[in-house]
Write a protein that holds these residues in place. Structure first.
Motif, PDB file in Angstrom:
ATOM      1  N   ARG A 209       0.849  -1.192   0.000  1.00 40.94           N
ATOM      2  CA  ARG A 209       0.000   0.000   0.000  1.00 40.94           C
ATOM      3  C   ARG A 209       0.881   1.237   0.000  1.00 40.94           C
ATOM      4  NH1 ARG A 209      -2.729  -2.752   4.866  1.00 40.94           N
ATOM      5  NH2 ARG A 209      -4.080  -4.230   3.801  1.00 40.94           N
ATOM      6  N   LEU A 305     -11.464   4.317  -7.302  1.00 36.25           N
ATOM      7  CA  LEU A 305     -12.398   5.041  -6.456  1.00 36.25           C
ATOM      8  C   LEU A 305     -11.958   6.502  -6.402  1.00 36.25           C
ATOM      9  CD1 LEU A 305     -12.497   2.428  -3.540  1.00 36.25           C
ATOM     10  CD2 LEU A 305     -14.331   2.821  -5.207  1.00 36.25           C
ATOM     11  N   VAL A 317     -11.034  12.148   8.325  1.00 33.85           N
ATOM     12  CA  VAL A 317     -12.188  11.273   8.565  1.00 33.85           C
ATOM     13  C   VAL A 317     -11.841   9.835   8.151  1.00 33.85           C
ATOM     14  CG1 VAL A 317     -14.641  10.901   8.124  1.00 33.85           C
ATOM     15  CG2 VAL A 317     -13.723  13.244   8.142  1.00 33.85           C
ATOM     16  N   GLU A 321     -12.083   6.859  10.786  1.00 34.59           N
ATOM     17  CA  GLU A 321     -13.015   5.758  10.469  1.00 34.59           C
ATOM     18  C   GLU A 321     -12.298   4.406  10.492  1.00 34.59           C
ATOM     19  OE1 GLU A 321     -16.408   5.295   9.722  1.00 34.59           O
ATOM     20  OE2 GLU A 321     -16.498   7.242  10.724  1.00 34.59           O
ATOM     21  N   ARG A 325     -13.215   1.378  13.066  1.00 34.17           N
ATOM     22  CA  ARG A 325     -13.662   0.037  12.652  1.00 34.17           C
ATOM     23  C   ARG A 325     -12.713  -1.049  13.168  1.00 34.17           C
ATOM     24  NH1 ARG A 325     -16.946   1.184   7.481  1.00 34.17           N
ATOM     25  NH2 ARG A 325     -17.138   3.432   7.773  1.00 34.17           N
TER      26      ARG A 325
ATOM     27  N   LYS B 256     -16.339   8.342   4.756  1.00 32.39           N
ATOM     28  CA  LYS B 256     -16.893   7.143   5.390  1.00 32.39           C
ATOM     29  C   LYS B 256     -17.254   6.104   4.332  1.00 32.39           C
ATOM     30  CE  LYS B 256     -18.593   9.520   9.453  1.00 32.39           C
ATOM     31  NZ  LYS B 256     -19.710  10.279  10.003  1.00 32.39           N
ATOM     32  N   LEU B 258     -15.940   5.808   1.420  1.00 36.22           N
ATOM     33  CA  LEU B 258     -14.682   5.278   0.867  1.00 36.22           C
ATOM     34  C   LEU B 258     -14.168   4.131   1.739  1.00 36.22           C
ATOM     35  CD1 LEU B 258     -12.178   5.413  -1.045  1.00 36.22           C
ATOM     36  CD2 LEU B 258     -11.212   7.107   0.510  1.00 36.22           C
ATOM     37  N   VAL B 259     -14.167   4.353   3.052  1.00 34.24           N
ATOM     38  CA  VAL B 259     -13.679   3.308   3.955  1.00 34.24           C
ATOM     39  C   VAL B 259     -14.580   2.071   3.870  1.00 34.24           C
ATOM     40  CG1 VAL B 259     -13.185   2.721   6.372  1.00 34.24           C
ATOM     41  CG2 VAL B 259     -12.570   4.990   5.488  1.00 34.24           C
ATOM     42  N   ASP B 260     -15.899   2.284   3.776  1.00 34.08           N
ATOM     43  CA  ASP B 260     -16.845   1.161   3.606  1.00 34.08           C
ATOM     44  C   ASP B 260     -16.444   0.298   2.418  1.00 34.08           C
ATOM     45  OD1 ASP B 260     -18.470   1.888   5.681  1.00 34.08           O
ATOM     46  OD2 ASP B 260     -19.918   2.992   4.437  1.00 34.08           O
ATOM     47  N   ILE B 261     -16.237   0.965   1.287  1.00 40.75           N
ATOM     48  CA  ILE B 261     -15.965   0.224   0.039  1.00 40.75           C
ATOM     49  C   ILE B 261     -14.601  -0.470   0.107  1.00 40.75           C
ATOM     50  CG2 ILE B 261     -15.657   0.423  -2.462  1.00 40.75           C
ATOM     51  CD1 ILE B 261     -17.615   2.840  -2.310  1.00 40.75           C
ATOM     52  N   LEU B 262     -13.618   0.218   0.666  1.00 41.05           N
ATOM     53  CA  LEU B 262     -12.281  -0.390   0.768  1.00 41.05           C
ATOM     54  C   LEU B 262     -12.326  -1.653   1.611  1.00 41.05           C
ATOM     55  CD1 LEU B 262      -9.999   2.775   1.245  1.00 41.05           C
ATOM     56  CD2 LEU B 262     -10.127   1.312  -0.771  1.00 41.05           C
ATOM     57  N   ARG B 265     -14.436  -4.442  -0.270  1.00 44.40           N
ATOM     58  CA  ARG B 265     -13.681  -5.076  -1.360  1.00 44.40           C
ATOM     59  C   ARG B 265     -12.381  -5.714  -0.861  1.00 44.40           C
ATOM     60  NH1 ARG B 265     -14.069  -0.827  -6.480  1.00 44.40           N
ATOM     61  NH2 ARG B 265     -16.335  -0.590  -6.453  1.00 44.40           N
ATOM     62  N   ILE B 267      -9.781  -4.415   0.257  1.00 47.53           N
ATOM     63  CA  ILE B 267      -8.557  -3.721  -0.177  1.00 47.53           C
ATOM     64  C   ILE B 267      -7.743  -3.321   1.057  1.00 47.53           C
ATOM     65  CG2 ILE B 267      -7.658  -1.711  -1.428  1.00 47.53           C
ATOM     66  CD1 ILE B 267     -10.236  -1.830  -3.158  1.00 47.53           C
ATOM     67  N   ILE B 268      -8.457  -3.021   2.142  1.00 48.17           N
ATOM     68  CA  ILE B 268      -7.746  -2.753   3.404  1.00 48.17           C
ATOM     69  C   ILE B 268      -8.282  -3.673   4.498  1.00 48.17           C
ATOM     70  CG2 ILE B 268      -7.200  -0.375   2.832  1.00 48.17           C
ATOM     71  CD1 ILE B 268      -9.412   0.510   4.822  1.00 48.17           C
TER      72      ILE B 268
END
Lengths: 328, 268
Positions: A209, A305, A317, A321, A325, B256, B258-262, B265, B267-268
């Motif tokens: 990354r 993205l 943010v 976030e 999580r 938020k 963006l983090v959901d999708i990452l 998928r 990716i992270i």
């Protein structure tokens, strides 16, 4: 397509350790051996050679030659080339794989002339069958993919990091290890000293990354935010040419035509519009995230993205976030 | 003691935005503007700086290419290089790094026989082929030491040099016996633009031309015949799948998502 079909991995150590790219060579070597119908062996160097052999064995290398001499603890192309030529002869190896590192590129050049071998440099794909071998590599700063074939009996490939999966550790696996004795080579160059880059930095070339910053950060202080996100993600820090030229961050972080070429699984471009010279170094990343105020910039066009917004509003943010999580 | 320096350059397309002729499967080079390979500017500048550091030193620009590659040599002269040599002829067409470095080494050997050479400087790589192999291979043909990825020439005399080699994890100081080949990187200097005096000199410069026979090489040792690899096909890279714009009322909403999708998928 004459020539020996066995494959030799040339594992150049750095600072007493095997760079991760070496484990990717095991995967690449198996692919090459499938094409040529040969076997795979590896060559390791230096006082830690026995330990390196063990590491490679655990990851599926079946045979490892060791040159356990302290003279090989630092890299000099002439000495390494002489030992590698001896190993290639002993193993009847016609295909040599090296990581496309500074040392790997330097060694490949010396070996090429010594073994009358063609070099496919910085390759990212290996193909072939029935004894023939070809490889794909980028030219014109990533704008062209070239397929390279060999005319020489011995074939040398330097492999871009992050193009092949690292061979995983498999319980109970071990390599057959054989010491290789090589005459001490005289070399016109020697490493006198070494000064490490900042501790704790992840090398761009080997990073899964990368978080990169550009002009859109506004000033050098913006890299504090970039480093914070990179730290949160376990990522390396990259930069565009413009901000390196402006003195915001050291050249070793530069991604692009005049910097490093990278293929991470995730590339986060923050405030980088995407000049051709930057895209050249990162456009083949598996996933690209663009954060930019300009919805029409070239980086947005190639992004997996895209977030249209100010990095100073978006990144904090994103960081909180991710932490939230993970904590949950 | 003054140094005798050779700096190897290449005349390359001034852009990397090239397209492929689908009929031949090769890059269309006809009609492209050519210039001095941008990475070679650093090698040229370093040669000029060495001349300034060690008075009385002499620098020759050397290239292999078509007659038009003369322009890259004149560009080097305009930046302060003293002399120019062009290895040219139809026999050199279609070479790879192996056969090209062999011819360059023969040309360096020829210069060396006229007057001992101390340093051969190269750029990091070319902006067209991108292999970055020719510098170290030229050294190998000459059986001279080579150091690649050099960001500083700390000290130099006629017998040895101390240089900084930029590695992935830091910087090594390498002591090297001369003659040797050194491949530079961008960090080594900031190239100056050609001076008016330099431009005048470039116009008047005499360019020495050598064919394979002049270098003691057989036609089968150079160009496509002497190459160890061949490019069978060139193509544009696979196009990236269409991306997704992340919508949201505020920057925080987008972040938020963006983090959901990452995470979704993996990716992270």
């Amino acid at each position: 397509m004459a020539g020996e079909k066995n494959v030799l991995i040339v594992a150049v150590p750095q600072r007493g350790a095997l760079p991760p790219a070496v484990f990717e060579l095991i995967t690449a070597a198996k692919k090459a051996a499938a094409a040529t119908g040969g076997t795979v062996s590896a060559l390791v160097f230096g006082t830690k050679a026995a330990d390196f052999a063990k590491q490679l064995g655990e990851r599926g290398a079946e045979k490892v030659l060791t040159v356990s001499d302290a003279a090989y603890d630092s890299f000099v192309d002439e000495a390494y080339a002489a030992a590698t030529a001896a190993a290639a002869k002993q193993e009847a190896a016609g295909v040599l794989l090296l990581a496309a590192s500074v040392a790997g590129r330097s060694l490949a050049a010396r070996l090429s002339v010594l073994l009358k071998a063609g070099v496919a440099a910085e390759i990212c794909e290996i193909s072939g069958s029935g004894g023939a071998l070809s490889a794909k590599r980028y030219q014109y700063g990533g704008n062209i993919v070239a397929e390279v074939a060999f005319k020489s009996d011995v074939k040398i490939l330097t492999v871009q990091p992050m193009c092949f999966e690292a061979a995983p550790v498999e319980a109970g696996k071990a390599a057959q290890t054989t010491p290789l004795s090589v005459p001490a080579a005289s070399a016109g160059a020697q490493v006198a000293s070494f000064k490490a880059d900042e501790a704790g930095e992840i090398d761009l070339g080997a990073a899964e990354r990368i978080v990169s910053g550009g002009r859109g950060l506004g000033n050098a202080d913006g890299f504090k935010l970039i480093r914070e996100l990179a730290h949160t993600l376990g990522a390396a820090v990259g930069a565009s040419r413009a901000v390196v030229d402006a003195g915001w961050i050291a050249y070793r972080h530069q991604v692009g035509l005049t910097g490093r070429t990278v293929h991470p699984k995730l590339y986060v471009a923050c405030g980088i519009s995407g000049q051709i010279q930057h895209l050249a170094g990162m456009a083949s990343s598996a996933n690209i995230v663009a954060v930019n105020t300009d919805p029409a910039c070239p980086m947005m066009d190639i992004a997996t993205l895209g977030v249209v917004g100010d990095v100073y509003e978006v990144l904090p943010v994103v960081i909180s976030e991710i932490k939230k999580r993970r904590g949950a | 003691m003054p140094l005798n320096i050779v700096v190897c350059v290449k005349h390359t397309p001034a852009t990397t935005s090239v397209s492929v002729d689908s009929a031949t499967g090769k890059v269309k080079t006809a009609g492209l503007a050519y210039g001095l390979n941008p990475f070679d500017e650093y090698a040229v500048e370093e040669a000029v700086r060495l001349k300034e550091r060690v008075p009385g030193s002499f620098a020759t620009a050397l290239t292999l290419g078509a007659d038009s590659a003369d322009a890259a040599l004149r560009e080097a002269v305009s930046r302060g290089i003293d002399a120019a040599a062009l290895v040219t002829g139809p026999e050199f067409d279609g070479g790879d790094s192996y056969s090209t470095s062999r011819a360059l080494a023969a040309a360096v050997q020829k210069l060396h026989a006229q007057k001992p050479v101390h340093l051969v400087l190269f750029g990091k790589n070319t902006n067209d082929g991108n292999s970055g192999m020719v510098g170290a291979m030229t050294a190998a043909w000459l059986n001279w030491p080579s150091v690649v990825s050099v960001k500083k020439i700390e000290s130099v005399d006629e017998a040895s040099a101390s240089v900084w080699r930029a590695m992935e994890d830091g910087v090594e100081t390498v002591k090297v016996k001369l003659p040797a080949a050194i491949s530079t990187i961008k960090e080594i200097n900031e190239p100056r633009l050609p001076s008016l005096k330099g431009k005048m000199a470039a116009k008047k410069a005499a360019v020495t031309k050598w064919g394979a026979a002049d270098l003691g090489l057989k036609p089968e040792e150079v160009g496509a015949a002497g190459a160890a690899t061949s490019v069978t096909r060139q193509s544009p890279p696979p196009s990236r799948p269409a991306g997704m714009k992340i919508e949201g009322a505020t920057a925080a909403d987008k972040a938020k998502k963006l983090v959901d999708i990452l995470i979704e998928r993996k990716i992270i």
